[in-house]
Design a protein around this motif. Structure first.
Motif, mmCIF file in Angstrom:
data_model
loop_
_atom_site.group_PDB
_atom_site.id
_atom_site.type_symbol
_atom_site.label_atom_id
_atom_site.label_comp_id
_atom_site.label_asym_id
_atom_site.label_seq_id
_atom_site.Cartn_x
_atom_site.Cartn_y
_atom_site.Cartn_z
ATOM 1 N N VAL A 12 88.969 74.660 58.537
ATOM 2 C CA VAL A 12 89.622 75.964 58.436
ATOM 3 C C VAL A 12 88.833 76.820 57.456
ATOM 4 C CG1 VAL A 12 91.736 77.144 57.717
ATOM 5 C CG2 VAL A 12 91.884 74.959 58.906
ATOM 6 N N PRO A 13 88.571 78.121 57.781
ATOM 7 C CA PRO A 13 87.907 78.992 56.805
ATOM 8 C C PRO A 13 88.653 78.989 55.481
ATOM 9 C CG PRO A 13 88.038 80.063 58.945
ATOM 10 C CD PRO A 13 88.856 78.801 59.047
ATOM 11 N N GLN A 14 87.890 78.943 54.390
ATOM 12 C CA GLN A 14 88.526 78.818 53.073
ATOM 13 C C GLN A 14 89.511 79.939 52.801
ATOM 14 O OE1 GLN A 14 85.552 78.363 50.048
ATOM 15 N NE2 GLN A 14 85.332 76.175 50.428
ATOM 16 N N GLY A 15 89.208 81.117 53.335
ATOM 17 C CA GLY A 15 90.100 82.251 53.103
ATOM 18 C C GLY A 15 91.422 82.122 53.832
ATOM 19 N N GLN A 16 91.529 81.153 54.770
ATOM 20 C CA GLN A 16 92.762 80.999 55.545
ATOM 21 C C GLN A 16 93.546 79.751 55.146
ATOM 22 O OE1 GLN A 16 91.918 81.225 59.746
ATOM 23 N NE2 GLN A 16 90.620 83.024 59.493
ATOM 24 N N VAL A 17 93.065 79.032 54.129
ATOM 25 C CA VAL A 17 93.797 77.838 53.682
ATOM 26 C C VAL A 17 95.031 78.267 52.896
ATOM 27 C CG1 VAL A 17 93.702 75.761 52.267
ATOM 28 C CG2 VAL A 17 91.708 76.445 53.605
ATOM 29 N N LEU A 18 96.188 77.780 53.313
ATOM 30 C CA LEU A 18 97.439 78.170 52.676
ATOM 31 C C LEU A 18 97.660 77.403 51.372
ATOM 32 C CD1 LEU A 18 99.710 78.146 55.873
ATOM 33 C CD2 LEU A 18 98.513 80.097 54.853
ATOM 34 N N ASP A 19 98.461 77.996 50.513
ATOM 35 C CA ASP A 19 98.841 77.289 49.285
ATOM 36 C C ASP A 19 99.574 76.006 49.658
ATOM 37 O OD1 ASP A 19 97.788 79.321 47.805
ATOM 38 O OD2 ASP A 19 99.689 80.337 47.468
ATOM 39 N N ASN A 20 99.342 74.951 48.910
ATOM 40 C CA ASN A 20 99.984 73.649 49.123
ATOM 41 C C ASN A 20 99.538 72.966 50.422
ATOM 42 O OD1 ASN A 20 101.682 73.970 46.772
ATOM 43 N ND2 ASN A 20 102.925 75.383 47.983
ATOM 44 N N ALA A 21 98.452 73.450 51.047
ATOM 45 C CA ALA A 21 97.941 72.786 52.258
ATOM 46 C C ALA A 21 97.452 71.386 51.898
ATOM 47 C CB ALA A 21 96.818 73.606 52.872
ATOM 48 N N LEU A 22 97.746 70.437 52.774
ATOM 49 C CA LEU A 22 97.429 69.038 52.487
ATOM 50 C C LEU A 22 96.068 68.653 53.030
ATOM 51 C CD1 LEU A 22 100.904 67.470 53.351
ATOM 52 C CD2 LEU A 22 99.930 67.813 51.075
ATOM 53 N N ARG A 23 95.321 67.884 52.240
ATOM 54 C CA ARG A 23 94.080 67.254 52.691
ATOM 55 C C ARG A 23 94.395 65.812 53.063
ATOM 56 N NH1 ARG A 23 93.761 72.329 50.288
ATOM 57 N NH2 ARG A 23 91.600 73.094 50.333
ATOM 58 N N GLN A 24 93.437 65.200 53.750
ATOM 59 C CA GLN A 24 93.634 63.813 54.192
ATOM 60 C C GLN A 24 93.978 62.900 53.014
ATOM 61 O OE1 GLN A 24 93.386 63.087 57.511
ATOM 62 N NE2 GLN A 24 94.029 60.972 57.180
ATOM 63 N N GLY A 25 93.316 63.128 51.886
ATOM 64 C CA GLY A 25 93.540 62.273 50.728
ATOM 65 C C GLY A 25 94.914 62.430 50.105
ATOM 66 N N ASP A 26 95.616 63.528 50.459
ATOM 67 C CA ASP A 26 96.945 63.747 49.887
ATOM 68 C C ASP A 26 98.027 62.957 50.612
ATOM 69 O OD1 ASP A 26 95.866 65.643 48.144
ATOM 70 O OD2 ASP A 26 96.110 67.255 49.629
ATOM 71 N N LEU A 27 97.747 62.499 51.846
ATOM 72 C CA LEU A 27 98.800 61.924 52.676
ATOM 73 C C LEU A 27 99.365 60.639 52.088
ATOM 74 C CD1 LEU A 27 97.432 62.593 56.268
ATOM 75 C CD2 LEU A 27 98.884 64.021 54.821
ATOM 76 N N GLY A 28 98.510 59.873 51.378
ATOM 77 C CA GLY A 28 99.000 58.624 50.796
ATOM 78 C C GLY A 28 100.122 58.852 49.800
ATOM 79 N N ASN A 29 100.094 60.014 49.127
ATOM 80 C CA ASN A 29 101.146 60.320 48.150
ATOM 81 C C ASN A 29 102.454 60.712 48.825
ATOM 82 O OD1 ASN A 29 99.252 59.949 46.098
ATOM 83 N ND2 ASN A 29 98.597 62.085 46.196
ATOM 84 N N LEU A 30 102.400 61.004 50.126
ATOM 85 C CA LEU A 30 103.602 61.438 50.848
ATOM 86 C C LEU A 30 104.162 60.337 51.733
ATOM 87 C CD1 LEU A 30 102.530 65.043 51.887
ATOM 88 C CD2 LEU A 30 104.133 64.380 50.107
ATOM 89 N N ASP A 31 103.618 59.133 51.627
ATOM 90 C CA ASP A 31 104.134 58.023 52.428
ATOM 91 C C ASP A 31 105.609 57.816 52.077
ATOM 92 O OD1 ASP A 31 104.051 56.025 54.252
ATOM 93 O OD2 ASP A 31 103.332 54.502 52.855
ATOM 94 N N GLY A 32 106.470 57.860 53.054
ATOM 95 C CA GLY A 32 107.910 57.748 52.796
ATOM 96 C C GLY A 32 108.612 59.090 52.850
ATOM 97 N N LYS A 33 107.842 60.181 52.891
ATOM 98 C CA LYS A 33 108.447 61.509 53.007
ATOM 99 C C LYS A 33 108.677 61.864 54.473
ATOM 100 C CE LYS A 33 108.159 62.460 48.554
ATOM 101 N NZ LYS A 33 109.366 62.653 47.713
ATOM 102 N N VAL A 34 109.630 62.770 54.705
ATOM 103 C CA VAL A 34 109.934 63.187 56.075
ATOM 104 C C VAL A 34 109.815 64.704 56.181
ATOM 105 C CG1 VAL A 34 111.481 61.243 56.452
ATOM 106 C CG2 VAL A 34 112.411 63.398 55.604
ATOM 107 N N ALA A 35 109.568 65.172 57.400
ATOM 108 C CA ALA A 35 109.482 66.613 57.644
ATOM 109 C C ALA A 35 110.873 67.219 57.496
ATOM 110 C CB ALA A 35 108.922 66.880 59.035
ATOM 111 N N LEU A 36 110.945 68.350 56.801
ATOM 112 C CA LEU A 36 112.231 69.001 56.592
ATOM 113 C C LEU A 36 112.491 70.081 57.632
ATOM 114 C CD1 LEU A 36 112.136 69.342 52.702
ATOM 115 C CD2 LEU A 36 113.169 67.518 54.078
#
Length: 239
Positions: A71-95
């Motif tokens: 994604v162009p850097q100018g279009q990356v949203l705040d709090n957008a997740l990278r692949q490396g962030d997913l491990g910290n969300l293991d156990g979380k669910v979509a709201l």
């Protein structure tokens, strides 16, 4: 003669300044363009996929609903997740419902107890969503959209019967696993939201009070028959 030379010198200086300004502007434009089109990788919902409310991020990963996208850097949203962030969300669910191409934001995931945007569940007309937990094995194939048959076991001396022949899973919560002594793995049952009629809701409530509910995964070729006698028939006939 001196005046003409002076004018030529002034003209040469002005021309040199103009060339310099054009060069500086061109370098700046090139830098801005490079910054605009420089891309970075973020996690998005894969093409043709939808992540439903209550679905765990692990389930979405396991079923190929997530993808890493440039994604162009100018279009990356705040709090957008990278692949490396997913491990910290293991156990979380979509709201809430996440649609194809949408960037995954950490703010759209929460714990099982957090408020889920039930209004966005794909609930068929006239039906209601009932949360239920069953004794599902770790790594169950049950996912949102799955069809289930619900069985009831009142006690070991009574044959298990078929209470409801087919219900649809709307969403699936997170399933947590822990390693116990001896290396064995234990998992907590994920919460499911089932699309049911009011009558089926009451059957499930009645069945849970009488015994233990369990489910079987169905496909379009599966054949099951409701019992005409026994505790399941009694529950259905009591309405």
């Amino acid at each position: 003669m001196d005046r003409r030379r002076l004018l030529l010198v002034v003209a040469a200086v002005i021309a040199a300044l103009g060339v310099g300004l054009v060069f500086v502007f061109a370098r700046g434009a090139e830098s801005r363009a490079a910054e605009k089109y420089q891309t970075t990788k973020v996690v998005t919902v894969a093409a043709g996929k939808t992540v439903l409310p209550g679905e765990s991020i692990k389930s979405a990963l396991d079923t190929g609903k997530l993808a890493e996208t440039e994604v162009p850097q100018g279009q990356v949203l705040d709090n957008a997740l990278r692949q490396g962030d997913l491990g910290n969300l293991d156990g979380k669910v979509a709201l809430t419902t996440l649609y194809a191409g949408e960037q995954l934001l950490s703010t759209k995931f929460g714990g099982v107890g957090d408020t889920v945007d039930v209004a966005s569940l794909p609930l068929p007309q006239g039906m209601i969503a009932k949360p239920e937990s069953f004794d599902l094995p770790v790594g169950s194939f049950i996912e949102p959209g799955s069809q289930l048959a619900v069985f009831l076991t009142v006690n070991p001396a009574t044959p298990t019967c078929l209470l409801i022949d087919r219900v649809t899973v709307l969403s699936k919560g997170a399933q947590t696993t822990t390693t116990v002594e001896g290396g064995a793995t234990e998992g907590s049952a994920p919460a499911l939201h089932l699309a049911v009629t009011q009558q089926q809701f009451e059957w499930l409530q009645d069945g849970r009070e009488r015994g233990k509910l369990s489910v079987a995964l169905l496909n379009s070729e599966s054949e099951v028959q409701l019992d005409k006698t026994g505790p399941c028939a009694t529950i259905r006939d009591s309405e």
